[in-house]
Design an enzyme around this catalytic site. Sequence first.
Site, mmCIF file in Angstrom:
data_model
loop_
_atom_site.group_PDB
_atom_site.id
_atom_site.type_symbol
_atom_site.label_atom_id
_atom_site.label_comp_id
_atom_site.label_asym_id
_atom_site.label_seq_id
_atom_site.Cartn_x
_atom_site.Cartn_y
_atom_site.Cartn_z
ATOM 1 N N CYS A 153 0.461 -1.136 0.095
ATOM 2 C CA CYS A 153 0.124 -0.168 -0.117
ATOM 3 C C CYS A 153 0.979 1.343 -0.033
ATOM 4 O O CYS A 153 0.418 2.277 -0.576
ATOM 5 C CB CYS A 153 -0.959 -0.044 1.251
ATOM 6 S SG CYS A 153 -2.256 -1.408 0.950
ATOM 7 N N ILE A 154 1.921 1.172 0.580
ATOM 8 C CA ILE A 154 2.928 2.363 0.393
ATOM 9 C C ILE A 154 3.345 2.674 -0.799
ATOM 10 O O ILE A 154 3.241 3.865 -1.399
ATOM 11 C CB ILE A 154 4.129 2.173 1.315
ATOM 12 C CG1 ILE A 154 3.677 1.995 3.064
ATOM 13 C CG2 ILE A 154 5.096 3.469 1.336
ATOM 14 C CD1 ILE A 154 2.742 3.381 3.150
#
Length: 214
Positions: A153-154
């Site tokens: 997700c980063i």
Amino acid sequence: MTESLDENYARAGYHARQEWGSRPALLLVDFARAYFEPDSPLYGGEGCVTARDHAARLLDTARQTGTPVIFTEVRYIKGGADGGVFFKKAPPLKVMEWGSPLGDLVEGLERRPEEIMVTKQYPSAFFGTSLAATLTSMGVDTVLLTGLTTSGCIRATCVDAMSHGFVTLVVSDAVGDRAEGPHEANLFDMSAKYADLVTTSEAVDYLQTIQREQ
């Protein structure tokens, strides 16, 4: 002699530094209990613990300096119909169904009532959410990115933050993953093409400097 990867990237001009803006926001991505509970299929170990501890320090500074703070969470209806292909591809996401305590924020990073929570179903905090519009309405020009996981997700959020026109700073010791290899590889790639890497200490100095100048 064959040149190293670092030499090759340097010759091409990758890892160029950006001009940071004067209206930053702090984004804390998916600091869910699922990454900190040993029995959870998403358990990330020491890398996630380190990220949480550094993010907590940066969160304190953001609040002290009046920097906008935005949290994200992943939540699905039971069965994951709103998660589409992602939910099917990654079965561990089942622990993020509504009602599961593993989807709650981890202790030490509690959200205040006036701070925004963005609920998402996909890796990027921007995909299918109002985050870009919210940041734009706040006048934000720079995003400080923290959270979990570096390779998931980063990275997705980093690419979309840049694509939406925000100068993106990935706080390298405030993002984490379950293994060092994916963590470091994705930090390298984000630095090369999408974001500047900063430490928590550098991010703290940046926010405090912006506060003094305003």
